[in-house]
Scaffold this motif. Structure first.
Motif, PDB file in Angstrom:
ATOM      1  N   GLY A  94       0.787  -1.222   0.000  1.00 32.53           N
ATOM      2  CA  GLY A  94       0.000   0.000   0.000  1.00 32.53           C
ATOM      3  C   GLY A  94       0.816   1.266   0.000  1.00 32.53           C
ATOM      4  N   GLN A 273      -1.948   9.097  -1.098  1.00 34.76           N
ATOM      5  CA  GLN A 273      -1.807   7.648  -1.131  1.00 34.76           C
ATOM      6  C   GLN A 273      -3.048   7.006  -1.736  1.00 34.76           C
ATOM      7  N   LYS A 274      -2.815   6.095  -2.658  1.00 32.69           N
ATOM      8  CA  LYS A 274      -3.922   5.414  -3.319  1.00 32.69           C
ATOM      9  C   LYS A 274      -4.687   4.536  -2.322  1.00 32.69           C
ATOM     10  N   ASN A 275      -5.942   4.309  -2.654  1.00 38.83           N
ATOM     11  CA  ASN A 275      -6.815   3.432  -1.854  1.00 38.83           C
ATOM     12  C   ASN A 275      -7.050   3.951  -0.442  1.00 38.83           C
ATOM     13  N   THR A 276      -6.920   5.281  -0.254  1.00 39.41           N
ATOM     14  CA  THR A 276      -7.253   5.877   1.047  1.00 39.41           C
ATOM     15  C   THR A 276      -8.345   6.935   0.891  1.00 39.41           C
ATOM     16  N   ASN A 277      -9.018   6.931  -0.277  1.00 48.00           N
ATOM     17  CA  ASN A 277     -10.091   7.899  -0.538  1.00 48.00           C
ATOM     18  C   ASN A 277      -9.616   9.341  -0.374  1.00 48.00           C
ATOM     19  N   ASP A 278      -8.391   9.576  -0.814  1.00 40.90           N
ATOM     20  CA  ASP A 278      -7.798  10.919  -0.726  1.00 40.90           C
ATOM     21  C   ASP A 278      -7.831  11.470   0.695  1.00 40.90           C
TER      22      ASP A 278
END
Length: 296
Positions: A94, A273-278
């Motif tokens: 991640g 960071q990707k996959n953290t909903n911005d």
């Protein structure tokens, strides 16, 4: 089986260690069990770890609040380590894209660096030290385990000492990078911690901060988030933490950037960071010489 994992202090590290308060050199006691400051303060060496924590009181409300949060964090980390059920592979994957976008350069101080998992993204020959107020952070490592399968270097000694971010025990201008991931919201005093980062960085050195920010990329704090913050502040004032939130501060993105910039840094790169909903950003900022008091 528990490996014999002991932190180390390489010669280059020992050369830059100073008293966290006076910033003067420390001498080692004849039996090697203490570091002694010129003004008489003594710091213990515990199982090979230099314990240079300066703040050890729980007298004031702020001190009690921080200690409560730190105790909660350490107990949770211990439980997770014993259970060994966390998705460490997912954790590593991640953040890989983060350190491709913001590579860690040169000699690195990892503030709140825990067991030194950042080493997954460093060159093996890169000079690195982790510092953390969690004195016994290595005691929970088991091998073999899911943790060491994902981070095999954790079975190897790493430069580590115990201290607080607000009082770093290193000479000025000693590092190329100061890294702070998921720790700024745990600091007693974030401004003082950033000032210490500024002091210990070389000219044009890099500060790297990774943090969940309130309101995310758009800076829009929802009614639910506002309510949670109000409850948290109320519980803080009454010295109760039954809401399960043991962080000291939840900044918005703009609040975080403002603090970084007023502490003498120029923001150069912002990576969400990707996959953290911005919701989680990583900021790389360069030290700018000439920091002065800002008029209010």
């Amino acid at each position: 089986m528990k490996p014999n994992i002991l932190p180390k202090i390489d010669p280059w590290v020992r050369d830059i260690i100073v008293d966290p308060l006076s910033k003067q050199s420390l001498r080692t006691s004849e039996d090697g069990t203490e570091l002694i400051s010129p003004y008489g303060r003594k710091y213990p060496v515990v199982n090979g770890v230099y314990d240079l924590r300066l703040l050890n009181n729980t007298t004031t409300p702020d001190q009690k609040l921080w200690k409560s949060g730190q105790d909660f964090y350490e107990s949770s980390a211990t439980e997770n380590a014993l259970a060994d059920s966390m998705d460490y592979t997912g954790e590593l994957a991640g953040v890989r894209e983060v350190y491709e976008a913001i590579p860690i350069e040169g000699r690195c101080l990892d503030v709140g660096g825990h067991q030194g998992r950042l080493r997954a993204f460093l060159d093996p020959a890169q000079e690195y030290i982790s510092c953390d107020p969690f004195l016994n952070v290595f005691d929970r490592i088991r091998h073999p385990s899911n943790l060491t399968a994902t981070y095999p270097f954790l079975t190897e000694p790493v430069n580590f000492l115990c201290c607080e971010a607000e009082f770093l025990p290193f000479e000025a201008c000693s590092f190329d990078t100061v890294h702070m991931r998921s720790v700024v919201d745990h600091f007693r005093d974030p401004e003082l911690a950033f000032n210490e980062a500024y002091r210990t960085l070389k000219s044009n050195g890099k500060l790297v901060v990774g943090l969940y920010v309130l309101g995310g990329k758009q800076g829009k704090v929802t009614v639910l988030e506002q309510s949670k913050e109000m409850v948290k502040h109320l519980l803080d004032r009454t010295h109760i933490r039954e809401d399960g939130d043991h962080h000291i501060w939840h900044p918005t993105y703009q609040e975080l950037v403002t603090l970084i910039e007023t502490c003498g840094f120029k923001v150069e790169t912002v990576h969400w960071q990707k996959n953290t909903n911005d919701q989680t950003c990583y900021i790389q900022a360069s030290k700018t010489d000439g920091l002065s008091k800002i008029s209010t």
